[in-house]
Design an enzyme around this catalytic site. Sequence first.
Site, PDB file in Angstrom:
ATOM      1  N   ASP A 159       1.316  54.151 -19.538  1.00 31.69           N
ATOM      2  CA  ASP A 159       2.023  53.327 -18.550  1.00 31.69           C
ATOM      3  C   ASP A 159       2.242  54.091 -17.250  1.00 31.69           C
ATOM      4  O   ASP A 159       2.132  53.525 -16.159  1.00 31.69           O
ATOM      5  CB  ASP A 159       3.400  52.927 -19.089  1.00 31.69           C
ATOM      6  CG  ASP A 159       3.364  51.603 -19.818  1.00 31.69           C
ATOM      7  OD1 ASP A 159       2.265  51.091 -20.052  1.00 31.69           O
ATOM      8  OD2 ASP A 159       4.444  51.088 -20.151  1.00 31.69           O
ATOM      9  N   HIS A 185       9.290  42.480 -21.576  1.00 33.59           N
ATOM     10  CA  HIS A 185       8.840  43.862 -21.364  1.00 33.59           C
ATOM     11  C   HIS A 185       7.851  43.949 -20.214  1.00 33.59           C
ATOM     12  O   HIS A 185       7.915  44.845 -19.381  1.00 33.59           O
ATOM     13  CB  HIS A 185       8.213  44.424 -22.635  1.00 33.59           C
ATOM     14  CG  HIS A 185       9.219  44.574 -23.733  1.00 33.59           C
ATOM     15  ND1 HIS A 185      10.309  45.385 -23.635  1.00 33.59           N
ATOM     16  CD2 HIS A 185       9.303  43.973 -24.943  1.00 33.59           C
ATOM     17  CE1 HIS A 185      11.033  45.306 -24.737  1.00 33.59           C
ATOM     18  NE2 HIS A 185      10.435  44.448 -25.547  1.00 33.59           N
ATOM     19  N   ALA A 193       7.890  42.171 -17.807  1.00 27.37           N
ATOM     20  CA  ALA A 193       8.677  41.957 -16.600  1.00 27.37           C
ATOM     21  C   ALA A 193       8.908  43.285 -15.874  1.00 27.37           C
ATOM     22  O   ALA A 193       8.600  43.410 -14.692  1.00 27.37           O
ATOM     23  CB  ALA A 193      10.007  41.307 -16.974  1.00 27.37           C
ATOM     24  N   ASP A 194       9.421  44.289 -16.588  1.00 26.67           N
ATOM     25  CA  ASP A 194       9.671  45.545 -15.856  1.00 26.67           C
ATOM     26  C   ASP A 194       8.376  46.328 -15.612  1.00 26.67           C
ATOM     27  O   ASP A 194       8.254  47.043 -14.627  1.00 26.67           O
ATOM     28  CB  ASP A 194      10.731  46.406 -16.560  1.00 26.67           C
ATOM     29  CG  ASP A 194      10.323  46.951 -17.912  1.00 26.67           C
ATOM     30  OD1 ASP A 194      10.746  46.404 -18.930  1.00 26.67           O
ATOM     31  OD2 ASP A 194       9.570  47.941 -17.949  1.00 26.67           O
ATOM     32  N   HIS A 252      16.061  47.299 -17.450  1.00 23.76           N
ATOM     33  CA  HIS A 252      14.855  47.965 -16.943  1.00 23.76           C
ATOM     34  C   HIS A 252      14.370  47.336 -15.640  1.00 23.76           C
ATOM     35  O   HIS A 252      13.875  48.039 -14.759  1.00 23.76           O
ATOM     36  CB  HIS A 252      13.731  47.896 -17.986  1.00 23.76           C
ATOM     37  CG  HIS A 252      13.853  48.944 -19.028  1.00 23.76           C
ATOM     38  ND1 HIS A 252      13.934  48.659 -20.364  1.00 23.76           N
ATOM     39  CD2 HIS A 252      13.922  50.281 -18.938  1.00 23.76           C
ATOM     40  CE1 HIS A 252      14.043  49.790 -21.048  1.00 23.76           C
ATOM     41  NE2 HIS A 252      14.036  50.781 -20.196  1.00 23.76           N
TER      42      HIS A 252
HETATM   43  N1  LIG Z   1       8.205  46.091 -27.955  1.00 19.52           N
HETATM   44  C1  LIG Z   1       7.792  46.420 -26.745  1.00 19.52           C
HETATM   45  N2  LIG Z   1       6.691  45.839 -26.214  1.00 19.52           N
HETATM   46  C2  LIG Z   1       6.267  46.161 -24.979  1.00 19.52           C
HETATM   47  N3  LIG Z   1       6.886  47.058 -24.188  1.00 19.52           N
HETATM   48  C3  LIG Z   1       7.990  47.659 -24.655  1.00 19.52           C
HETATM   49  C4  LIG Z   1       8.499  47.365 -25.949  1.00 19.52           C
HETATM   50  N4  LIG Z   1       9.617  48.101 -26.143  1.00 19.52           N
HETATM   51  C5  LIG Z   1       9.808  48.822 -25.020  1.00 19.52           C
HETATM   52  N5  LIG Z   1       8.834  48.563 -24.117  1.00 19.52           N
HETATM   53  C6  LIG Z   1       8.700  49.146 -22.765  1.00 19.52           C
HETATM   54  O1  LIG Z   1       8.811  50.549 -22.892  1.00 19.52           O
HETATM   55  C7  LIG Z   1       9.516  51.094 -21.783  1.00 19.52           C
HETATM   56  C8  LIG Z   1      10.678  51.918 -22.349  1.00 19.52           C
HETATM   57  O2  LIG Z   1      11.325  52.608 -21.336  1.00 19.52           O
HETATM   58  P1  LIG Z   1      12.680  53.464 -21.623  1.00 19.52           P
HETATM   59  O3  LIG Z   1      13.097  54.094 -20.366  1.00 19.52           O
HETATM   60  O4  LIG Z   1      13.677  52.587 -22.316  1.00 19.52           O
HETATM   61  O5  LIG Z   1      12.196  54.420 -22.727  1.00 19.52           O
HETATM   62  P2  LIG Z   1      11.989  55.949 -22.916  1.00 19.52           P
HETATM   63  O6  LIG Z   1      11.001  56.565 -22.026  1.00 19.52           O
HETATM   64  O7  LIG Z   1      11.764  56.100 -24.380  1.00 19.52           O
HETATM   65  O8  LIG Z   1      13.297  56.599 -22.444  1.00 19.52           O
HETATM   66  P3  LIG Z   1      14.687  56.807 -23.079  1.00 19.52           P
HETATM   67  O9  LIG Z   1      14.535  57.697 -24.276  1.00 19.52           O
HETATM   68  O10 LIG Z   1      15.366  57.446 -21.961  1.00 19.52           O
HETATM   69  O11 LIG Z   1      15.195  55.438 -23.425  1.00 19.52           O
HETATM   70  C9  LIG Z   1       9.923  49.922 -20.907  1.00 19.52           C
HETATM   71  O12 LIG Z   1       8.978  49.765 -19.873  1.00 19.52           O
HETATM   72  C10 LIG Z   1       9.824  48.716 -21.861  1.00 19.52           C
HETATM   73  O13 LIG Z   1       9.476  47.509 -21.206  1.00 19.52           O
END
Ligand SMILES: Nc1ncnc2c1ncn2[C@@H]1O[C@H](COP(=O)(O)OP(=O)(O)OP(=O)(O)O)[C@@H](O)[C@H]1O
Length: 361
Positions: free
Chosen positions: A109, A299, A301-302, A323
């Site tokens: 991503d 998801h 969306a962001d 997000h």
């Molecule tokens: N089931 C899913 N399907 C598609 N996209 C997802 C799904 N779950 C989470 N995401 C995407 O993954 C990303 C997660 O970002 P987020 O900052 O919450 O996680 P991270 O990098 O693990 O950090 P942190 O540990 O700080 O939460 C977001 O862009 C979200 O839209």
Amino acid sequence: MTPTYELDGSDAGGQFVRTALALSVLENEPIRIENVRGNRSTPGLRHQHLAVAETMVELCDADATGVELGSETIEFDPNLETQGGHPRLEGGRYAVDIGTAGSVTLLFDAVLPLAAVLESPLRLTVTGGTDVKWSPPLDYVRHVKLPLLRQFGLVAACELERRGFYPKGGGQATLHLAPSTIEPIDLRSRGEPDGLRLYSTEAAALSEQDVAFRQAEGARERLDDGLEVRERCETTAESACPGSAIVLRLEYEAGPGDGTGLAGFTALGERGTPAERVGEDAADAANRFLAGTAPVDRHMADQTLVFLALAGGRVRVPEETDHVATSRALLEAVDVPTTLERAADGETAVVSVDSSAALLD
Ligand SMILES: Nc1ncnc2c1ncn2[C@@H]1O[C@H](COP(=O)(O)OP(=O)(O)OP(=O)(O)O)[C@@H](O)[C@H]1O
């Protein structure tokens, strides 16, 4: 380095770090991020975010400080060559091992938007978790996200070598990214549902329990009547530890002037949760989406906002998730203002970036 942008991650998590680094490369401007993952219980860079930062440094041959485990302040200067005022990033072959079950797809991503400044193809092989919590499962990237963004010019493909589940990880996938001309995005309305594809996967260790089949059945039985299942794919995967995942890809007719509609709904298997329930959870999310009016799932969306920043456009999001809010604040901080217009239904909202403010303008 004197950062052009001083960013504060106090109210955000890992996504803020990934997107900030990508924006720094796309603008070719040095940044400083303070309070990295400030609103998480374990602030600072964890393995997944560290791998992203290290990869960005390697791809750009960037100057950076604070790129280490636990770091709460990072400075990053991509310092790319420019051509006609536009940054140019050399492609090449890279391999990254996250070292844990940290998400492979979140690393993808972070890198995907860089296609807009690539000069030659990039091939990035990542080892870690391919289907792990709080991140897009691999089939979501392959079957929903990349095909959706392809319509707006992103040339990318994702190849799976091995699944990786929590806690052992050890999965591997390769992102192939080609120089891309990103077009303005217009995803505001959606037509009638036009069928669904279902991708259900089990680790080989779970094949005797028929987990992939039972997940698929759970989803099929729960899905709204009248929704045709066009493809049903059940796979058994070698992996370092047990795990399972299901991804539903909903297709719908495009609204006037909009791109073809795709949305994804996912669930992961967990010890103690019956496989049928996993399928039902994904189907429930699809049914909720069908009851609404937005053309992208919550998801996506962001995840589309950084592409809006590149070329401008509008996206109707199902709701303003945290997000979406933090991504908008981040774009504002790097001088890409967005507007959010709430719809009369009180839930969906259209997020826009004016093309004159877009990075590729
Ligand atoms: N089931 C899913 N399907 C598609 N996209 C997802 C799904 N779950 C989470 N995401 C995407 O993954 C990303 C997660 O970002 P987020 O900052 O919450 O996680 P991270 O990098 O693990 O950090 P942190 O540990 O700080 O939460 C977001 O862009 C979200 O839209």
